[in-house]
Design a protein around this motif. Sequence first.
Motif, PDB file in Angstrom:
ATOM      1  N   TRP A  36       0.827  -1.200   0.000  1.00 55.13           N
ATOM      2  CA  TRP A  36       0.000   0.000   0.000  1.00 55.13           C
ATOM      3  C   TRP A  36       0.861   1.250   0.000  1.00 55.13           C
ATOM      4  O   TRP A  36       2.005   1.228   0.447  1.00 55.13           O
ATOM      5  CB  TRP A  36      -0.993   0.020   1.165  1.00 55.13           C
ATOM      6  CG  TRP A  36      -0.386  -0.075   2.540  1.00 55.13           C
ATOM      7  CD1 TRP A  36      -0.224  -1.214   3.287  1.00 55.13           C
ATOM      8  CD2 TRP A  36       0.133   0.988   3.338  1.00 55.13           C
ATOM      9  NE1 TRP A  36       0.358  -0.909   4.486  1.00 55.13           N
ATOM     10  CE2 TRP A  36       0.592   0.436   4.545  1.00 55.13           C
ATOM     11  CE3 TRP A  36       0.254   2.364   3.152  1.00 55.13           C
ATOM     12  CZ2 TRP A  36       1.162   1.196   5.561  1.00 55.13           C
ATOM     13  CZ3 TRP A  36       0.826   3.136   4.150  1.00 55.13           C
ATOM     14  CH2 TRP A  36       1.262   2.544   5.349  1.00 55.13           C
ATOM     15  N   GLN A  44       4.601  10.830   2.357  1.00 52.22           N
ATOM     16  CA  GLN A  44       3.839   9.613   2.122  1.00 52.22           C
ATOM     17  C   GLN A  44       4.337   8.507   3.031  1.00 52.22           C
ATOM     18  O   GLN A  44       5.411   8.605   3.619  1.00 52.22           O
ATOM     19  CB  GLN A  44       3.954   9.171   0.665  1.00 52.22           C
ATOM     20  CG  GLN A  44       5.358   8.785   0.238  1.00 52.22           C
ATOM     21  CD  GLN A  44       5.440   8.463  -1.247  1.00 52.22           C
ATOM     22  OE1 GLN A  44       4.717   9.005  -2.051  1.00 52.22           O
ATOM     23  NE2 GLN A  44       6.347   7.570  -1.606  1.00 52.22           N
ATOM     24  N   THR A 150      -2.909  -2.950  -9.838  1.00 51.59           N
ATOM     25  CA  THR A 150      -2.675  -1.782  -8.999  1.00 51.59           C
ATOM     26  C   THR A 150      -3.918  -0.911  -9.138  1.00 51.59           C
ATOM     27  O   THR A 150      -4.363  -0.650 -10.257  1.00 51.59           O
ATOM     28  CB  THR A 150      -1.418  -1.009  -9.450  1.00 51.59           C
ATOM     29  OG1 THR A 150      -0.283  -1.879  -9.339  1.00 51.59           O
ATOM     30  CG2 THR A 150      -1.189   0.215  -8.575  1.00 51.59           C
ATOM     31  N   LYS A 152      -6.586   2.230  -6.913  1.00 52.40           N
ATOM     32  CA  LYS A 152      -6.758   3.167  -5.803  1.00 52.40           C
ATOM     33  C   LYS A 152      -8.099   2.945  -5.119  1.00 52.40           C
ATOM     34  O   LYS A 152      -9.075   2.579  -5.766  1.00 52.40           O
ATOM     35  CB  LYS A 152      -6.655   4.604  -6.301  1.00 52.40           C
ATOM     36  CG  LYS A 152      -5.253   4.954  -6.754  1.00 52.40           C
ATOM     37  CD  LYS A 152      -5.129   6.386  -7.150  1.00 52.40           C
ATOM     38  CE  LYS A 152      -3.674   6.656  -7.549  1.00 52.40           C
ATOM     39  NZ  LYS A 152      -3.448   8.049  -7.863  1.00 52.40           N
ATOM     40  N   ASP A 154     -10.756   4.925  -2.417  1.00 50.20           N
ATOM     41  CA  ASP A 154     -11.135   6.151  -1.718  1.00 50.20           C
ATOM     42  C   ASP A 154     -11.551   5.774  -0.304  1.00 50.20           C
ATOM     43  O   ASP A 154     -12.645   5.241  -0.074  1.00 50.20           O
ATOM     44  CB  ASP A 154     -12.278   6.849  -2.457  1.00 50.20           C
ATOM     45  CG  ASP A 154     -12.713   8.157  -1.788  1.00 50.20           C
ATOM     46  OD1 ASP A 154     -12.320   8.418  -0.628  1.00 50.20           O
ATOM     47  OD2 ASP A 154     -13.467   8.898  -2.425  1.00 50.20           O
ATOM     48  N   ASP A 179      -7.427   8.992  -1.403  1.00 49.73           N
ATOM     49  CA  ASP A 179      -7.109   7.727  -2.074  1.00 49.73           C
ATOM     50  C   ASP A 179      -5.826   7.133  -1.531  1.00 49.73           C
ATOM     51  O   ASP A 179      -4.858   7.851  -1.280  1.00 49.73           O
ATOM     52  CB  ASP A 179      -6.912   7.943  -3.581  1.00 49.73           C
ATOM     53  CG  ASP A 179      -8.193   8.308  -4.290  1.00 49.73           C
ATOM     54  OD1 ASP A 179      -9.286   7.986  -3.779  1.00 49.73           O
ATOM     55  OD2 ASP A 179      -8.107   8.930  -5.373  1.00 49.73           O
ATOM     56  N   PHE A 180      -5.832   5.818  -1.349  1.00 44.49           N
ATOM     57  CA  PHE A 180      -4.588   5.095  -1.133  1.00 44.49           C
ATOM     58  C   PHE A 180      -4.478   4.057  -2.231  1.00 44.49           C
ATOM     59  O   PHE A 180      -5.471   3.638  -2.806  1.00 44.49           O
ATOM     60  CB  PHE A 180      -4.485   4.488   0.274  1.00 44.49           C
ATOM     61  CG  PHE A 180      -5.516   3.454   0.612  1.00 44.49           C
ATOM     62  CD1 PHE A 180      -5.312   2.104   0.326  1.00 44.49           C
ATOM     63  CD2 PHE A 180      -6.705   3.816   1.251  1.00 44.49           C
ATOM     64  CE1 PHE A 180      -6.272   1.150   0.658  1.00 44.49           C
ATOM     65  CE2 PHE A 180      -7.658   2.870   1.582  1.00 44.49           C
ATOM     66  CZ  PHE A 180      -7.437   1.530   1.286  1.00 44.49           C
ATOM     67  N   GLU A 181      -3.264   3.673  -2.548  1.00 44.16           N
ATOM     68  CA  GLU A 181      -3.022   2.768  -3.662  1.00 44.16           C
ATOM     69  C   GLU A 181      -2.644   1.379  -3.150  1.00 44.16           C
ATOM     70  O   GLU A 181      -1.906   1.259  -2.172  1.00 44.16           O
ATOM     71  CB  GLU A 181      -1.880   3.325  -4.515  1.00 44.16           C
ATOM     72  CG  GLU A 181      -1.614   2.517  -5.767  1.00 44.16           C
ATOM     73  CD  GLU A 181      -0.545   3.169  -6.616  1.00 44.16           C
ATOM     74  OE1 GLU A 181      -0.858   4.123  -7.347  1.00 44.16           O
ATOM     75  OE2 GLU A 181       0.606   2.704  -6.532  1.00 44.16           O
TER      76      GLU A 181
END
Length: 188
Positions: A36, A44, A150, A152, A154, A179-181
């Motif tokens: 993540w 980050q 991969t 994202k 919310d 958003d996180f990936e």
Amino acid sequence: MKNLKSIALALVVVLSTLSVTAQTKKVDASKSSINWLAKKVTGQHSGTVNLKSGTLVFKGKKLASGTFVVDMTSLTATDLTGEYLGKLNGHLKSEDFFGTEKFPTATLVFKKATVKAPNVYTVTGDLTIKGITKPITFDLATTKNTAATTFKVDRTKYDIKYNSASIFSSIGDKAIADDFELAVALKF
């Protein structure tokens, strides 16, 4: 005679499509990974979370469905050490974020998979985090023994609002991106 051959050929085609069997591929959770990445105004953080279980179902050579369970209690940052790692991990597992004591798992259930390109599917599924289920769409690339994506997420859709600039407009440089990936690599 010609009609009889046409009917026989049509019957063979119909029977061959009915005989396509589903093949379930169990994901090897110990060899798979979920990484993540979460961004904030001042930087980050990155880390991992473990897959608990997962399966992909293929009909013929086409992806048909999938089901995954993620062990949210395994959530950890990989960009910090010592005291700061402990503080971040504790905060991520708290009610401000993922509430892992109350919600120890997250799930993803594929609802639809359409071919986008050879061995690449556009998947629509239901993602459940903190007991909240929302639809999500992403692309998934597959090989004989792997799958990868991969995408994202919310976090605000799952009641994770801590320091969200879209919710708290005056948060300033303490804002964390909504958003996180997730980068997922599956092996079966």
